[in-house]
Design a protein around this motif. Sequence first.
Motif, PDB file in Angstrom:
ATOM      1  N   LEU A   1       5.110 -83.610  -0.499  1.00 14.31           N
ATOM      2  CA  LEU A   1       4.278 -84.299  -1.478  1.00 14.31           C
ATOM      3  C   LEU A   1       3.157 -83.363  -1.891  1.00 14.31           C
ATOM      4  O   LEU A   1       2.361 -82.945  -1.056  1.00 14.31           O
ATOM      5  N   PHE A   2       3.132 -83.018  -3.172  1.00 16.81           N
ATOM      6  CA  PHE A   2       2.116 -82.120  -3.707  1.00 16.81           C
ATOM      7  C   PHE A   2       0.983 -82.942  -4.295  1.00 16.81           C
ATOM      8  O   PHE A   2       1.214 -83.812  -5.141  1.00 16.81           O
ATOM      9  N   VAL A   3      -0.231 -82.676  -3.803  1.00 14.60           N
ATOM     10  CA  VAL A   3      -1.434 -83.371  -4.263  1.00 14.60           C
ATOM     11  C   VAL A   3      -2.482 -82.323  -4.607  1.00 14.60           C
ATOM     12  O   VAL A   3      -2.315 -81.145  -4.326  1.00 14.60           O
ATOM     13  N   SER A   4      -3.574 -82.782  -5.200  1.00 16.10           N
ATOM     14  CA  SER A   4      -4.674 -81.878  -5.510  1.00 16.10           C
ATOM     15  C   SER A   4      -5.964 -82.481  -4.984  1.00 16.10           C
ATOM     16  O   SER A   4      -6.485 -83.439  -5.556  1.00 16.10           O
ATOM     17  N   GLY A   5      -6.445 -81.941  -3.896  1.00 21.34           N
ATOM     18  CA  GLY A   5      -7.656 -82.468  -3.287  1.00 21.34           C
ATOM     19  C   GLY A   5      -7.452 -83.914  -2.883  1.00 21.34           C
ATOM     20  O   GLY A   5      -6.340 -84.349  -2.621  1.00 21.34           O
ATOM     21  N   MET A   6      -8.504 -84.664  -2.847  1.00 16.53           N
ATOM     22  CA  MET A   6      -8.390 -86.070  -2.493  1.00 16.53           C
ATOM     23  C   MET A   6      -8.714 -86.949  -3.695  1.00 16.53           C
ATOM     24  O   MET A   6      -9.568 -87.830  -3.635  1.00 16.53           O
ATOM     25  N   SER A   7      -8.022 -86.697  -4.784  1.00 18.38           N
ATOM     26  CA  SER A   7      -8.184 -87.535  -5.972  1.00 18.38           C
ATOM     27  C   SER A   7      -7.648 -88.941  -5.677  1.00 18.38           C
ATOM     28  O   SER A   7      -6.903 -89.148  -4.714  1.00 18.38           O
ATOM     29  N   VAL A   8      -8.018 -89.876  -6.500  1.00 21.50           N
ATOM     30  CA  VAL A   8      -7.563 -91.253  -6.319  1.00 21.50           C
ATOM     31  C   VAL A   8      -6.039 -91.328  -6.387  1.00 21.50           C
ATOM     32  O   VAL A   8      -5.400 -91.945  -5.538  1.00 21.50           O
ATOM     33  N   LYS A   9      -5.453 -90.673  -7.389  1.00 20.48           N
ATOM     34  CA  LYS A   9      -3.990 -90.691  -7.522  1.00 20.48           C
ATOM     35  C   LYS A   9      -3.302 -90.057  -6.319  1.00 20.48           C
ATOM     36  O   LYS A   9      -2.288 -90.554  -5.851  1.00 20.48           O
ATOM     37  N   SER A  10      -3.864 -88.957  -5.827  1.00 21.68           N
ATOM     38  CA  SER A  10      -3.277 -88.298  -4.659  1.00 21.68           C
ATOM     39  C   SER A  10      -3.333 -89.211  -3.443  1.00 21.68           C
ATOM     40  O   SER A  10      -2.364 -89.338  -2.692  1.00 21.68           O
ATOM     41  N   GLY A  11      -4.468 -89.861  -3.248  1.00 21.79           N
ATOM     42  CA  GLY A  11      -4.617 -90.791  -2.126  1.00 21.79           C
ATOM     43  C   GLY A  11      -3.641 -91.946  -2.212  1.00 21.79           C
ATOM     44  O   GLY A  11      -3.028 -92.330  -1.207  1.00 21.79           O
TER      45      GLY A  11
ATOM     46  N   LEU B   1       7.318 -85.618   6.618  1.00 18.28           N
ATOM     47  CA  LEU B   1       6.522 -85.558   5.406  1.00 18.28           C
ATOM     48  C   LEU B   1       5.548 -84.396   5.502  1.00 18.28           C
ATOM     49  O   LEU B   1       4.763 -84.326   6.444  1.00 18.28           O
ATOM     50  N   GLU B   2       5.638 -83.498   4.534  1.00 15.43           N
ATOM     51  CA  GLU B   2       4.691 -82.390   4.434  1.00 15.43           C
ATOM     52  C   GLU B   2       3.840 -82.632   3.196  1.00 15.43           C
ATOM     53  O   GLU B   2       4.374 -82.806   2.095  1.00 15.43           O
ATOM     54  N   ILE B   3       2.536 -82.655   3.390  1.00 13.03           N
ATOM     55  CA  ILE B   3       1.618 -82.838   2.269  1.00 13.03           C
ATOM     56  C   ILE B   3       1.011 -81.484   1.930  1.00 13.03           C
ATOM     57  O   ILE B   3       0.437 -80.828   2.791  1.00 13.03           O
ATOM     58  N   VAL B   4       1.189 -81.064   0.681  1.00 11.49           N
ATOM     59  CA  VAL B   4       0.709 -79.767   0.226  1.00 11.49           C
ATOM     60  C   VAL B   4      -0.423 -79.993  -0.772  1.00 11.49           C
ATOM     61  O   VAL B   4      -0.209 -80.597  -1.826  1.00 11.49           O
ATOM     62  N   ASP B   5      -1.609 -79.519  -0.427  1.00 14.94           N
ATOM     63  CA  ASP B   5      -2.765 -79.611  -1.320  1.00 14.94           C
ATOM     64  C   ASP B   5      -2.804 -78.330  -2.144  1.00 14.94           C
ATOM     65  O   ASP B   5      -3.143 -77.264  -1.634  1.00 14.94           O
ATOM     66  N   ILE B   6      -2.460 -78.451  -3.420  1.00 17.42           N
ATOM     67  CA  ILE B   6      -2.369 -77.244  -4.241  1.00 17.42           C
ATOM     68  C   ILE B   6      -3.730 -76.628  -4.540  1.00 17.42           C
ATOM     69  O   ILE B   6      -3.798 -75.482  -4.965  1.00 17.42           O
TER      70      ILE B   6
ATOM     71  N   GLU C   1      -0.003 -71.039  -4.077  1.00 18.84           N
ATOM     72  CA  GLU C   1       1.279 -70.339  -4.019  1.00 18.84           C
ATOM     73  C   GLU C   1       2.450 -71.323  -3.910  1.00 18.84           C
ATOM     74  O   GLU C   1       3.483 -71.135  -4.544  1.00 18.84           O
ATOM     75  N   GLN C   2       2.278 -72.393  -3.129  1.00 11.73           N
ATOM     76  CA  GLN C   2       3.341 -73.396  -2.998  1.00 11.73           C
ATOM     77  C   GLN C   2       3.620 -74.078  -4.335  1.00 11.73           C
ATOM     78  O   GLN C   2       4.764 -74.385  -4.651  1.00 11.73           O
ATOM     79  N   ALA C   3       2.570 -74.312  -5.105  1.00 11.90           N
ATOM     80  CA  ALA C   3       2.748 -74.926  -6.425  1.00 11.90           C
ATOM     81  C   ALA C   3       3.571 -74.015  -7.331  1.00 11.90           C
ATOM     82  O   ALA C   3       4.434 -74.480  -8.077  1.00 11.90           O
ATOM     83  N   VAL C   4       3.324 -72.729  -7.271  1.00 12.19           N
ATOM     84  CA  VAL C   4       4.074 -71.764  -8.072  1.00 12.19           C
ATOM     85  C   VAL C   4       5.523 -71.693  -7.597  1.00 12.19           C
ATOM     86  O   VAL C   4       6.464 -71.753  -8.407  1.00 12.19           O
ATOM     87  N   ILE C   5       5.720 -71.595  -6.292  1.00  5.08           N
ATOM     88  CA  ILE C   5       7.073 -71.493  -5.723  1.00  5.08           C
ATOM     89  C   ILE C   5       7.932 -72.688  -6.125  1.00  5.08           C
ATOM     90  O   ILE C   5       9.086 -72.547  -6.511  1.00  5.08           O
ATOM     91  N   HIS C   6       7.348 -73.886  -6.074  1.00  4.43           N
ATOM     92  CA  HIS C   6       8.108 -75.110  -6.362  1.00  4.43           C
ATOM     93  C   HIS C   6       7.980 -75.566  -7.819  1.00  4.43           C
ATOM     94  O   HIS C   6       8.465 -76.629  -8.179  1.00  4.43           O
TER      95      HIS C   6
END
Length: 99
Positions: free
Chosen positions: A17-27, A47-52, A57-62
């Motif tokens: 699961l790719f999220v960005s910081g702790m935004s409301v949508k990510s939460g 479940l692996e949570i990836v904070d871009i 780099e993970q965001a680019v790879i995927h």
Amino acid sequence: MEDSSDGTSTTKHKFKLFVSGMSVKSGHAIENLRKICDTYLKNNYELEIVDISRDKEQAVIHQIVAIPTLIKTQPEPKRIILGDLSDKEKVLYILNLSQ
């Protein structure tokens, strides 16, 4: 489809699961996915949570273009869902999980 809801499946469901910081949508996405997994997959998932914002780099790879993004890597076929995963029926359908 292999039934994993009773814990007899030998194939673990794996999610990123790719999220960005702790935004409301990510939460919301994290909370919604955990509820779905705990209900329909019991202890048969990873479940692996990836904070871009910390791991670009993970965001680019995927090739992540929107946040939050869920990628189911196992079992095949690979599935990708965008959004906060609030539409449970749609998420279950896309992930091929029975209600």
